[in-house]
Design an enzyme around this catalytic site. Structure first.
Site, PDB file in Angstrom:
ATOM      1  N   ASP A 175       0.554  -1.403   0.102  1.00 63.01           N
ATOM      2  CA  ASP A 175      -0.085   0.410   0.011  1.00 63.01           C
ATOM      3  C   ASP A 175       0.570   1.111   0.122  1.00 63.01           C
ATOM      4  O   ASP A 175       0.379   2.397   0.243  1.00 63.01           O
ATOM      5  CB  ASP A 175      -0.890  -0.064   1.094  1.00 63.01           C
ATOM      6  N   SER A 176       2.944   0.837  -0.307  1.00 64.77           N
ATOM      7  CA  SER A 176       2.999   2.026  -0.442  1.00 64.77           C
ATOM      8  C   SER A 176       2.362   2.868  -1.608  1.00 64.77           C
ATOM      9  O   SER A 176       3.279   4.031  -1.870  1.00 64.77           O
ATOM     10  CB  SER A 176       4.341   1.468  -0.167  1.00 64.77           C
ATOM     11  N   ASP A 205      -1.016  -5.832  -0.247  1.00 64.22           N
ATOM     12  CA  ASP A 205      -1.237  -5.335   1.084  1.00 64.22           C
ATOM     13  C   ASP A 205      -3.039  -5.111   1.250  1.00 64.22           C
ATOM     14  O   ASP A 205      -3.337  -5.039   0.217  1.00 64.22           O
ATOM     15  CB  ASP A 205      -0.529  -4.327   0.729  1.00 64.22           C
ATOM     16  N   GLU A 247      -0.943  -5.470   8.611  1.00 58.10           N
ATOM     17  CA  GLU A 247      -0.161  -4.813   9.568  1.00 58.10           C
ATOM     18  C   GLU A 247      -0.677  -5.385  10.607  1.00 58.10           C
ATOM     19  O   GLU A 247      -1.316  -4.812  11.299  1.00 58.10           O
ATOM     20  CB  GLU A 247       0.008  -3.687   9.611  1.00 58.10           C
ATOM     21  N   GLU A 281       9.355  -4.057  10.341  1.00 56.10           N
ATOM     22  CA  GLU A 281       9.821  -2.835   9.792  1.00 56.10           C
ATOM     23  C   GLU A 281      10.670  -1.872  10.806  1.00 56.10           C
ATOM     24  O   GLU A 281       9.957  -1.718  12.021  1.00 56.10           O
ATOM     25  CB  GLU A 281       9.160  -2.363   8.863  1.00 56.10           C
TER      26      GLU A 281
END
Ligand code: KIV
Length: 296
Positions: free
Chosen positions: A60-61, A99, A131, A198
């Site tokens: 989703d970046s 994602d 996440e 991360e």
């Protein structure tokens, strides 16, 4: 064993990655680290896949590096599906992970399952990434029960940027390091096949990597993880914002594009493009004929 897990054409599967980790325990010196990158479109996916990347994540970046948003929060399921389909068309060998964007798994369980299934059925994803650690326990087990492999993501989770108060390294104190270890264990216990770590101190990432039976994939988590992932735009030099110190830039495609486009504008301006060789020509005109006809 690899005959059972591998389709025989080199296709990377979820069991292949789990097997790599279990082999690492037996013979660490033969361990083949897992290479992962993000992709958001067909040509990039093809290039990464043909270069031998093990796992391609439609991150989703894309909200930030492709769509120009300030954060990943605005990205929608439909946008992710659109890009995942394009990446699917360019990916043959790598494992394709999509994602799940913010809001697509945060409210209702039935809705979350439905959204995850859309990535598999409508876009050809082979796994999804969510996440969060302990608080995703139930979600991850429900997804794996529904035959959807899940990749976890703990540490700095960009969808929590407002709750975290910014993009900061996580797990720097004894308390937060312990919480992060609990998160990673929870993701494994719930059935995830891998977990992204991360922006965590390398020492903590190494400890989590030793502790877990599933592969850890680091981004800003040091060299001791089982694999690494980067946002492909960072690696290629195609971003406009500050890039974090862990994002090594291997090429400067942004500069190459800029240079090529300036050259093109200058050539068009001074008549240097197109040349005669780059033009079509009409067939020889019949003697005496005055009108020009269009070449097909
Ligand atoms: O969205 C993304 O690209 C990611 C990776 C950087 C892990 O979550």
């Amino acid at each position: 064993m690899s005959v059972l897990h591998n389709s025989g054409n080199g296709k990377i599967t979820v069991p292949d990655l789990l097997q790599r980790k279990s082999q690492a325990a037996d013979s660490p010196s033969n361990f083949q680290k897992i290479t992962c990158l993000t992709a958001y479109d067909y040509p990039t996916a093809r290039l990464l896949d043909e270069a031998g990347v093990d796992l391609i994540l439609v991150g989703d970046s894309l909200g930030m590096v492709v769509l120009g948003h300030e954060s990943t929060l605005a990205v929608t399921v439909d946008e992710m599906l659109h890009h995942t389909r394009a990446v699917r068309r360019g990916t043959r060998r790598a494992l394709l992970v999509a994602d799940m964007p913010y809001g697509s798994y945060h409210a209702d369980m039935a809705d979350s399952l439905h959204n995850a299934m859309r990535f598999v059925k409508e876009a050809g994803a082979e796994a999804v990434k969510v996440e969060g650690g302990e608080r995703r326990l139930e979600l991850i087990s429900r997804l794996t029960e529904a035959e959807i492999p899940v990749m976890g993501h703990v540490g700095l989770t960009p969808q929590s940027v407002n709750a975290l108060g910014g993009y900061r390294v996580q797990g720097k104190t004894a308390d937060t390091a312990e919480r992060l270890m609990r998160d990673a264990r929870a993701v494994e216990a719930a059935g995830a096949f891998a977990v992204v770590l991360e922006a965590v101190p390398r020492e903590l990432a190494a400890e989590i990597t030793r502790e877990l039976r599933i592969p850890t994939i680091g981004i800003g988590a040091g060299p001791d993880c089982d694999g690494q992932i980067l946002v492909v735009h960072d690696l290629l030099g195609l971003t406009f914002n500050h890039t974090p110190k862990f994002a090594r830039q291997y090429a400067n495609i942004g500069e190459m594009i800029s240079h090529a486009v300036r050259q093109y504008c200058s050539d068009v301006g001074n008549g240097g493009f197109p040349s005669d060789a780059e033009s079509y020509h009409a067939p020889q005109m019949a003697k005496g004929r005055k009108t020009i006809f269009i070449a097909s």
